[in-house]
Design a protein around this motif. Structure first.
Motif, PDB file in Angstrom:
ATOM      1  N   TRP A  63       0.820  -1.204   0.000  1.00 18.92           N
ATOM      2  CA  TRP A  63       0.000   0.000   0.000  1.00 18.92           C
ATOM      3  C   TRP A  63       0.857   1.258   0.000  1.00 18.92           C
ATOM      4  O   TRP A  63       0.510   2.255  -0.641  1.00 18.92           O
ATOM      5  N   ILE A  67       0.687   4.229  -2.663  1.00 18.82           N
ATOM      6  CA  ILE A  67       0.492   5.637  -2.316  1.00 18.82           C
ATOM      7  C   ILE A  67       1.527   6.505  -3.022  1.00 18.82           C
ATOM      8  O   ILE A  67       1.197   7.547  -3.602  1.00 18.82           O
ATOM      9  N   SER A  70       0.735   6.663  -6.728  1.00 23.95           N
ATOM     10  CA  SER A  70      -0.433   7.510  -6.988  1.00 23.95           C
ATOM     11  C   SER A  70      -0.074   8.984  -6.867  1.00 23.95           C
ATOM     12  O   SER A  70      -0.513   9.807  -7.680  1.00 23.95           O
ATOM     13  N   THR A 220      -1.135   1.611  -8.641  1.00 23.10           N
ATOM     14  CA  THR A 220      -1.657   2.738  -7.876  1.00 23.10           C
ATOM     15  C   THR A 220      -2.686   2.245  -6.864  1.00 23.10           C
ATOM     16  O   THR A 220      -3.045   1.065  -6.840  1.00 23.10           O
ATOM     17  N   ILE A 221      -3.173   3.156  -6.041  1.00 21.65           N
ATOM     18  CA  ILE A 221      -4.144   2.776  -5.010  1.00 21.65           C
ATOM     19  C   ILE A 221      -5.411   2.177  -5.612  1.00 21.65           C
ATOM     20  O   ILE A 221      -5.859   1.109  -5.165  1.00 21.65           O
ATOM     21  N   ALA A 240      -8.844   2.209   2.779  1.00 18.77           N
ATOM     22  CA  ALA A 240      -8.321   2.994   1.651  1.00 18.77           C
ATOM     23  C   ALA A 240      -9.433   3.810   1.001  1.00 18.77           C
ATOM     24  O   ALA A 240      -9.222   4.973   0.615  1.00 18.77           O
TER      25      ALA A 240
END
Length: 268
Positions: A63, A67, A70, A220-221, A240
Protein backbone atom coordinates in the motif's frame (compact mmCIF):
# COMPACT_ATOMS: atom_id res chain seq x y z
CA UNK A 1 -47.25 19.87 0.23
CA UNK A 2 -45.33 20.33 -3.02
CA UNK A 3 -42.31 21.62 -1.14
CA UNK A 4 -42.35 18.64 1.26
CA UNK A 5 -42.58 16.25 -1.68
CA UNK A 6 -39.69 18.02 -3.35
CA UNK A 7 -37.56 17.76 -0.19
CA UNK A 8 -38.50 14.10 0.18
CA UNK A 9 -37.47 13.28 -3.39
CA UNK A 10 -34.19 15.20 -3.08
CA UNK A 11 -33.44 13.55 0.25
CA UNK A 12 -34.16 10.10 -1.16
CA UNK A 13 -31.90 10.69 -4.16
CA UNK A 14 -29.15 12.02 -1.90
CA UNK A 15 -29.43 9.02 0.42
CA UNK A 16 -29.41 6.62 -2.53
CA UNK A 17 -26.22 8.21 -3.84
CA UNK A 18 -24.42 8.56 -0.51
CA UNK A 19 -25.42 5.31 1.24
CA UNK A 20 -22.74 3.14 -0.47
CA UNK A 21 -20.09 5.68 0.55
CA UNK A 22 -21.34 6.18 4.11
CA UNK A 23 -21.55 2.43 4.81
CA UNK A 24 -17.82 2.15 4.11
CA UNK A 25 -16.98 4.31 7.14
CA UNK A 26 -18.19 1.98 9.94
CA UNK A 27 -17.10 -1.13 8.03
CA UNK A 28 -13.54 0.25 7.78
CA UNK A 29 -13.34 0.19 11.61
CA UNK A 30 -14.48 -3.45 11.81
CA UNK A 31 -12.55 -5.84 14.05
CA UNK A 32 -13.40 -8.84 11.88
CA UNK A 33 -11.13 -10.10 9.09
CA UNK A 34 -13.94 -9.93 6.55
CA UNK A 35 -16.50 -7.37 5.44
CA UNK A 36 -19.19 -7.93 8.06
CA UNK A 37 -21.51 -5.59 9.92
CA UNK A 38 -21.56 -7.09 13.43
CA UNK A 39 -24.29 -6.57 16.05
CA UNK A 40 -21.70 -4.84 18.22
CA UNK A 41 -21.35 -2.14 15.57
CA UNK A 42 -25.11 -1.60 15.55
CA UNK A 43 -25.00 -1.20 19.32
CA UNK A 44 -21.96 1.10 19.07
CA UNK A 45 -19.98 -1.24 21.31
CA UNK A 46 -16.39 -0.03 21.53
CA UNK A 47 -14.95 -3.55 21.21
CA UNK A 48 -16.57 -3.80 17.77
CA UNK A 49 -14.40 -1.00 16.37
CA UNK A 50 -10.70 -1.03 15.62
CA UNK A 51 -8.05 0.95 13.72
CA UNK A 52 -6.24 -2.21 12.63
CA UNK A 53 -7.17 -1.81 8.96
CA UNK A 54 -5.91 1.76 8.83
CA UNK A 55 -2.69 0.54 10.43
CA UNK A 56 -2.58 -2.20 7.80
CA UNK A 57 -3.08 0.37 5.05
CA UNK A 58 -0.22 2.62 6.17
CA UNK A 59 1.97 -0.23 7.42
CA UNK A 60 1.87 -2.46 4.34
CA UNK A 61 4.72 -2.07 1.89
CA UNK A 62 2.35 -2.80 -1.01
CA UNK A 63 0.00 0.00 0.00
CA UNK A 64 2.87 2.41 0.71
CA UNK A 65 4.28 1.80 -2.76
CA UNK A 66 0.81 2.34 -4.21
CA UNK A 67 0.49 5.64 -2.32
CA UNK A 68 3.85 6.82 -3.64
CA UNK A 69 2.94 5.78 -7.20
CA UNK A 70 -0.43 7.51 -6.99
CA UNK A 71 1.11 10.72 -5.66
CA UNK A 72 3.91 10.74 -8.26
CA UNK A 73 1.62 9.93 -11.18
CA UNK A 74 -1.06 12.33 -9.93
CA UNK A 75 1.39 15.20 -9.45
CA UNK A 76 3.03 14.75 -12.85
CA UNK A 77 -0.37 14.35 -14.52
CA UNK A 78 -1.62 17.51 -12.84
CA UNK A 79 1.43 19.48 -13.99
CA UNK A 80 1.27 18.31 -17.61
CA UNK A 81 -2.51 18.34 -17.96
CA UNK A 82 -2.87 21.78 -16.38
CA UNK A 83 -0.21 23.26 -18.65
CA UNK A 84 -1.59 21.72 -21.84
CA UNK A 85 -5.23 22.32 -20.89
CA UNK A 86 -4.64 25.97 -20.00
CA UNK A 87 -2.80 26.65 -23.25
CA UNK A 88 -5.50 24.85 -25.23
CA UNK A 89 -8.28 26.77 -23.47
CA UNK A 90 -6.61 30.11 -24.17
CA UNK A 91 -6.14 29.18 -27.82
CA UNK A 92 -9.75 28.03 -28.17
CA UNK A 93 -11.02 31.22 -26.53
CA UNK A 94 -9.57 33.38 -29.30
CA UNK A 95 -12.02 34.36 -32.04
CA UNK A 96 -9.48 33.95 -34.83
CA UNK A 97 -8.64 30.32 -33.99
CA UNK A 98 -9.30 28.18 -37.10
CA UNK A 99 -11.34 24.96 -36.86
CA UNK A 100 -12.25 25.83 -33.28
CA UNK A 101 -15.22 23.45 -33.05
CA UNK A 102 -13.29 20.54 -34.53
CA UNK A 103 -10.34 21.09 -32.19
CA UNK A 104 -12.65 21.36 -29.18
CA UNK A 105 -14.39 18.13 -30.17
CA UNK A 106 -11.05 16.33 -30.48
CA UNK A 107 -9.85 17.61 -27.12
CA UNK A 108 -13.08 16.62 -25.35
CA UNK A 109 -13.35 13.23 -27.09
CA UNK A 110 -11.72 11.32 -24.18
CA UNK A 111 -14.74 12.33 -22.09
CA UNK A 112 -17.15 10.94 -24.67
CA UNK A 113 -15.42 7.78 -25.86
CA UNK A 114 -15.67 4.93 -23.31
CA UNK A 115 -12.53 4.76 -21.20
CA UNK A 116 -12.04 1.07 -21.96
CA UNK A 117 -11.85 1.87 -25.68
CA UNK A 118 -9.34 4.66 -25.12
CA UNK A 119 -7.29 2.48 -22.79
CA UNK A 120 -7.17 -0.38 -25.29
CA UNK A 121 -6.02 1.94 -28.07
CA UNK A 122 -3.39 3.52 -25.83
CA UNK A 123 -2.13 0.08 -24.81
CA UNK A 124 -1.55 -1.09 -28.38
CA UNK A 125 0.12 2.22 -29.26
CA UNK A 126 2.29 2.36 -26.14
CA UNK A 127 3.33 -1.27 -26.47
CA UNK A 128 5.01 -0.35 -29.76
CA UNK A 129 6.70 2.65 -28.21
CA UNK A 130 7.87 0.77 -25.11
CA UNK A 131 5.82 2.93 -22.73
CA UNK A 132 3.84 0.15 -21.06
CA UNK A 133 4.75 -0.80 -17.50
CA UNK A 134 6.30 2.62 -16.92
CA UNK A 135 5.46 5.75 -14.95
CA UNK A 136 5.88 7.81 -18.12
CA UNK A 137 3.25 5.81 -20.00
CA UNK A 138 0.86 5.99 -17.05
CA UNK A 139 1.28 9.77 -16.77
CA UNK A 140 0.63 10.24 -20.50
CA UNK A 141 -2.46 8.01 -20.33
CA UNK A 142 -3.85 9.87 -17.31
CA UNK A 143 -3.06 13.21 -18.95
CA UNK A 144 -5.18 12.26 -21.96
CA UNK A 145 -8.28 11.84 -19.79
CA UNK A 146 -7.47 14.80 -17.51
CA UNK A 147 -6.85 17.51 -20.13
CA UNK A 148 -10.57 17.86 -21.13
CA UNK A 149 -11.50 18.71 -17.53
CA UNK A 150 -8.83 21.39 -17.39
CA UNK A 151 -9.96 22.83 -20.72
CA UNK A 152 -13.58 23.05 -19.57
CA UNK A 153 -12.68 24.64 -16.23
CA UNK A 154 -10.24 27.18 -17.63
CA UNK A 155 -12.60 28.01 -20.52
CA UNK A 156 -15.28 28.88 -17.95
CA UNK A 157 -12.82 31.28 -16.30
CA UNK A 158 -11.87 32.78 -19.66
CA UNK A 159 -15.54 33.43 -20.47
CA UNK A 160 -15.43 36.32 -17.97
CA UNK A 161 -11.99 37.50 -18.99
CA UNK A 162 -11.57 40.99 -20.44
CA UNK A 163 -9.19 40.76 -23.41
CA UNK A 164 -8.86 44.53 -23.50
CA UNK A 165 -6.42 44.11 -20.60
CA UNK A 166 -4.20 41.99 -22.84
CA UNK A 167 -4.30 44.62 -25.57
CA UNK A 168 -3.46 47.31 -23.04
CA UNK A 169 -0.52 45.30 -21.76
CA UNK A 170 0.83 44.68 -25.25
CA UNK A 171 0.41 48.33 -26.15
CA UNK A 172 2.64 49.21 -23.18
CA UNK A 173 5.53 47.23 -24.73
CA UNK A 174 5.02 44.10 -22.61
CA UNK A 175 5.95 40.85 -24.35
CA UNK A 176 3.29 38.14 -24.82
CA UNK A 177 4.99 36.03 -22.14
CA UNK A 178 5.02 38.92 -19.67
CA UNK A 179 1.40 39.65 -20.47
CA UNK A 180 0.44 36.04 -19.80
CA UNK A 181 2.18 35.76 -16.45
CA UNK A 182 1.36 39.26 -15.19
CA UNK A 183 -2.13 39.82 -16.60
CA UNK A 184 -3.84 36.71 -17.93
CA UNK A 185 -2.69 34.05 -15.47
CA UNK A 186 -3.44 35.99 -12.25
CA UNK A 187 -6.99 36.70 -13.43
CA UNK A 188 -7.76 33.10 -14.43
CA UNK A 189 -5.75 31.54 -11.58
CA UNK A 190 -8.84 30.22 -9.72
CA UNK A 191 -9.99 28.40 -12.87
CA UNK A 192 -6.51 27.00 -13.48
CA UNK A 193 -6.26 25.84 -9.86
CA UNK A 194 -9.69 24.19 -10.08
CA UNK A 195 -8.67 22.45 -13.28
CA UNK A 196 -5.48 21.22 -11.59
CA UNK A 197 -7.50 19.78 -8.71
CA UNK A 198 -9.84 18.00 -11.12
CA UNK A 199 -6.84 16.64 -13.03
CA UNK A 200 -5.30 15.28 -9.83
CA UNK A 201 -8.62 13.77 -8.75
CA UNK A 202 -9.02 12.11 -12.15
CA UNK A 203 -5.56 10.58 -11.94
CA UNK A 204 -6.12 9.48 -8.35
CA UNK A 205 -9.36 7.73 -9.30
CA UNK A 206 -8.34 6.23 -12.66
CA UNK A 207 -8.11 2.43 -12.68
CA UNK A 208 -8.90 1.38 -16.26
CA UNK A 209 -5.79 3.02 -17.72
CA UNK A 210 -3.68 1.51 -14.94
CA UNK A 211 -5.01 -1.96 -15.75
CA UNK A 212 -3.72 -1.65 -19.30
CA UNK A 213 -0.54 0.37 -18.79
CA UNK A 214 0.81 -0.21 -15.28
CA UNK A 215 3.10 -3.07 -14.32
CA UNK A 216 3.78 -4.55 -10.89
CA UNK A 217 6.01 -1.63 -9.89
CA UNK A 218 3.55 1.04 -11.09
CA UNK A 219 0.43 -0.12 -9.26
CA UNK A 220 -1.66 2.74 -7.88
CA UNK A 221 -4.14 2.78 -5.01
CA UNK A 222 -7.26 2.18 -7.20
CA UNK A 223 -5.48 -0.70 -8.95
CA UNK A 224 -4.57 -2.34 -5.63
CA UNK A 225 -8.18 -1.88 -4.47
CA UNK A 226 -9.53 -3.43 -7.67
CA UNK A 227 -7.16 -6.38 -7.38
CA UNK A 228 -8.03 -6.80 -3.70
CA UNK A 229 -11.76 -6.91 -4.43
CA UNK A 230 -11.16 -9.70 -6.94
CA UNK A 231 -8.81 -11.74 -4.74
CA UNK A 232 -9.88 -11.06 -1.15
CA UNK A 233 -12.43 -8.83 0.55
CA UNK A 234 -10.14 -7.34 3.17
CA UNK A 235 -11.43 -4.38 5.22
CA UNK A 236 -8.14 -2.67 4.36
CA UNK A 237 -9.77 -1.84 1.03
CA UNK A 238 -12.53 0.02 2.89
CA UNK A 239 -9.95 1.93 4.92
CA UNK A 240 -8.32 2.99 1.65
CA UNK A 241 -11.75 3.93 0.28
CA UNK A 242 -12.53 6.12 3.30
CA UNK A 243 -9.17 7.88 3.01
CA UNK A 244 -9.70 8.53 -0.71
CA UNK A 245 -13.19 9.82 0.06
CA UNK A 246 -11.79 12.26 2.63
CA UNK A 247 -9.20 13.44 0.12
CA UNK A 248 -11.93 13.91 -2.51
CA UNK A 249 -14.07 15.91 -0.08
CA UNK A 250 -11.13 18.18 0.71
CA UNK A 251 -10.51 18.74 -3.00
CA UNK A 252 -14.19 19.52 -3.63
CA UNK A 253 -14.23 22.01 -0.76
CA UNK A 254 -11.12 23.62 -2.21
CA UNK A 255 -12.76 23.89 -5.64
CA UNK A 256 -15.87 25.42 -4.07
CA UNK A 257 -13.73 27.93 -2.18
CA UNK A 258 -11.89 28.86 -5.37
CA UNK A 259 -15.20 29.25 -7.21
CA UNK A 260 -16.60 31.53 -4.50
CA UNK A 261 -13.34 33.50 -4.36
CA UNK A 262 -13.33 33.88 -8.14
CA UNK A 263 -16.92 35.11 -8.18
CA UNK A 264 -16.19 37.60 -5.40
CA UNK A 265 -13.07 38.78 -7.19
CA UNK A 266 -14.95 39.20 -10.49
CA UNK A 267 -17.76 41.18 -8.86
CA UNK A 268 -15.21 43.44 -7.20
Amino acid sequence: MIRKTYYLICGSVFFFMMAPILICVPLSFNTQRYLTFTPGMLALHRDAFSLRWYASFFGSEVWRDAIVNSMVVGSLTTLVATTLGTVAAIGLSRRDTPFKKILLALILSPMIVPVIVTAAGIYFLFSRWGLTQSITGLVIAHTIVAVPLVVITVSAALARFDYDLVKASLSLSASPIETFFRVTLPLIAPGVASGAIFAFATSLDEVVMALFIAGVDQRTIPLIMWSGIREELSPTILAAAVILTMVSICMLLTVEYLRAWSSKFSNA
